[in-house]
Design a protein around this motif. Sequence first.
Motif, PDB file in Angstrom:
ATOM      1  N   ASN A   1       9.009  19.531  20.460  1.00  0.00           N
ATOM      2  CA  ASN A   1       8.510  19.876  21.620  1.00  0.00           C
ATOM      3  C   ASN A   1       9.558  18.468  22.280  1.00  0.00           C
ATOM      4  O   ASN A   1       9.053  18.476  23.756  1.00  0.00           O
ATOM      5  CB  ASN A   1       6.749  19.459  21.892  1.00  0.00           C
TER       6      ASN A   1
ATOM      7  N   ASP B   1      -0.314  25.949  25.113  1.00  0.00           N
ATOM      8  CA  ASP B   1      -0.812  25.970  24.037  1.00  0.00           C
ATOM      9  C   ASP B   1      -1.436  26.539  23.841  1.00  0.00           C
ATOM     10  O   ASP B   1      -2.772  25.913  23.633  1.00  0.00           O
ATOM     11  CB  ASP B   1      -0.466  24.314  24.089  1.00  0.00           C
TER      12      ASP B   1
ATOM     13  N   ILE C   1      10.515  18.098  27.886  1.00  0.00           N
ATOM     14  CA  ILE C   1       9.802  18.140  26.496  1.00  0.00           C
ATOM     15  C   ILE C   1       8.210  18.757  27.347  1.00  0.00           C
ATOM     16  O   ILE C   1       8.379  19.462  28.110  1.00  0.00           O
ATOM     17  CB  ILE C   1       9.060  16.597  26.858  1.00  0.00           C
ATOM     18  N   SER C   2       7.616  18.712  26.221  1.00  0.00           N
ATOM     19  CA  SER C   2       6.374  19.617  26.027  1.00  0.00           C
ATOM     20  C   SER C   2       4.785  19.047  25.134  1.00  0.00           C
ATOM     21  O   SER C   2       5.389  17.863  24.815  1.00  0.00           O
ATOM     22  CB  SER C   2       6.260  20.991  25.884  1.00  0.00           C
TER      23      SER C   2
ATOM     24  N   ASN D   1       7.703  20.021  30.549  1.00  0.00           N
ATOM     25  CA  ASN D   1       7.052  21.598  30.530  1.00  0.00           C
ATOM     26  C   ASN D   1       5.666  21.378  31.024  1.00  0.00           C
ATOM     27  O   ASN D   1       5.053  22.021  29.958  1.00  0.00           O
ATOM     28  CB  ASN D   1       7.959  22.936  29.145  1.00  0.00           C
TER      29      ASN D   1
ATOM     30  N   SER E   1       4.105  25.170  29.269  1.00  0.00           N
ATOM     31  CA  SER E   1       3.865  24.900  27.904  1.00  0.00           C
ATOM     32  C   SER E   1       2.341  24.258  27.641  1.00  0.00           C
ATOM     33  O   SER E   1       1.849  24.654  27.180  1.00  0.00           O
ATOM     34  CB  SER E   1       5.235  24.279  27.180  1.00  0.00           C
TER      35      SER E   1
ATOM     36  N   TYR F   1      13.322  24.201  18.301  1.00  0.00           N
ATOM     37  CA  TYR F   1      13.529  22.660  18.219  1.00  0.00           C
ATOM     38  C   TYR F   1      12.268  22.392  18.484  1.00  0.00           C
ATOM     39  O   TYR F   1      12.749  21.237  18.445  1.00  0.00           O
ATOM     40  CB  TYR F   1      14.591  22.709  19.570  1.00  0.00           C
TER      41      TYR F   1
ATOM     42  N   GLU G   1      11.096  26.012  22.565  1.00  0.00           N
ATOM     43  CA  GLU G   1      10.153  24.959  21.727  1.00  0.00           C
ATOM     44  C   GLU G   1       9.850  25.093  20.533  1.00  0.00           C
ATOM     45  O   GLU G   1       9.612  24.754  19.819  1.00  0.00           O
ATOM     46  CB  GLU G   1       8.909  24.693  22.591  1.00  0.00           C
ATOM     47  N   LYS G   2       9.777  26.772  20.387  1.00  0.00           N
ATOM     48  CA  LYS G   2       9.248  27.164  19.101  1.00  0.00           C
ATOM     49  C   LYS G   2      10.546  26.924  17.726  1.00  0.00           C
ATOM     50  O   LYS G   2       9.622  26.974  17.051  1.00  0.00           O
ATOM     51  CB  LYS G   2       9.078  28.137  19.191  1.00  0.00           C
TER      52      LYS G   2
ATOM     53  N   PHE H   1      13.706  18.146  23.229  1.00  0.00           N
ATOM     54  CA  PHE H   1      14.771  19.207  22.441  1.00  0.00           C
ATOM     55  C   PHE H   1      16.015  19.346  23.772  1.00  0.00           C
ATOM     56  O   PHE H   1      15.559  18.991  25.594  1.00  0.00           O
ATOM     57  CB  PHE H   1      14.449  20.486  22.184  1.00  0.00           C
TER      58      PHE H   1
END
Length: 497
Positions: free
Chosen positions: A63, A400, A77-78, A393, A396, A61, A58-59, A65
Amino acid sequence: MLEELILLGVAVIVLITLIINHFSENKNLPPGPFPLPIIGNVHKFAPDSRHVDFMNMEKQYGNVFRLYLGSQLVVVISGTAIKEALITKSNEFAGRPCLHTSKVYSREGKAIVFEDNSLEWKLRHKIVHSAIKLYSSGLLSRLESVVNYEFDLMFKRMELNLGEAFDVTRDIRLAVMNVICALVFGSRYELYDPEFTKLLDMLHTMATIVSCGSVVDVFPWLSFIPLKSMQILNEKLDERDELMQRIYQEHVKANRLDKPQDLTDAMLKAKKEAEEEDSSVTGLITDKDVLLIIGEIFIASTETTASTLCWALLYLLHNPEVQDKLHEELDQVVGPDRQPEVKDKKRLPYMEATITETLRISSLVPLSIPHKTTIDTTLGGYFIPKGTTVIPNLWSLHHDSSVWEDPYKFIPERFLDEDGSFLPPRADRFLPFGSGRRVCIGEPLARIELFVILARLLHCFKLENPPGCSPPTLEPDVGVALMPKPFKVCAVKRHFF
């Protein structure tokens, strides 16, 4: 000739992959790594670290992808996207994907957790809620009574090992299982009962296989191959069904619908009332369906509660200053002459904060149970087609660093305000039980159980690492939940009754 056919096959696969990727771009699907022929993106993550691998992805693409498991589109998703999907657009993301492993586990998708958003699922969900409502009268006092009884027995076993290293995880799992058994079935086990040992093995095996999934989940056309993991899963499921069938038939024979004594009685009564209220319901919910539902409630409630308690003790062993603060709070509020009770909950904010921090940092079910879109929709501005598998996720979300300071440190104080009162976390940042249409229906019961058990345990004992030993590992056993590995403690008695 053979080489030409192979080259042609590879060329066709590559062409199909390019077409899929081009279509994805034209449809404004979320960004993601380029899928390889046949396997898609399965090489991008490992079964036992998917939550961490997805968090790293996700870093790059964002939150929201996309991935391809074989040819299947999956959206991970995150962050704020979880709130949009599970809360704001709950109905649009209320489905469940038809994965081979979960289909086998739930006997063709008939269990509530894995069943798709169908008319039958809504009816089963309604019956479960009705059963809980029927049984809820006096449930709190019954729960507290059962917990106290089981933990009185557990404390007596612990007293036999005072000052000696012993495996506390088995005792906790027995006590928790007996609490759930009493509420759901009206029965209990002894520590060395062969059926209890069999149940522990069954739960662990099923959780591990279902969580890691199967190659058939990615490539359904391989379902005809007799995979060893699927054979083992079916064997354990047969054991589960045999046990549940015996318990269920005992309840049918007892016929206590007028005065339900446990949740299974209440389920039978709720099913009968639903059929009497609407004759079209008859046949939609069979005895087999009810059997699966009660088995699901039993297994899920036992594993998640026991694992959360074990995580709490692990983090207290790693952070003895937190345990000291809990002892101080318990002594001030409860004192040495009685046991903690549910009514003390609001007066024990540090205990509440410690449980909340345990739920956050352990993130027991790190990827939730996969959701599926019920219609074409959007998420974070991207197009998400109907039938897309969506994976929240939660790991995550709960780790965070832009939301949680030092997210990998165990800090209960993050859930206390300046006055030391409990500060509930924001619902969009803290979802250990999920949210929306698919939220865990046992959340209120689990929270009460966690509080009573941990408060009683720490009121009576101080738990320490065995002399000369390092704190036990925080590396989990990967299953449906991130389960702590067995560990030993030394218990020191604090109060005598």
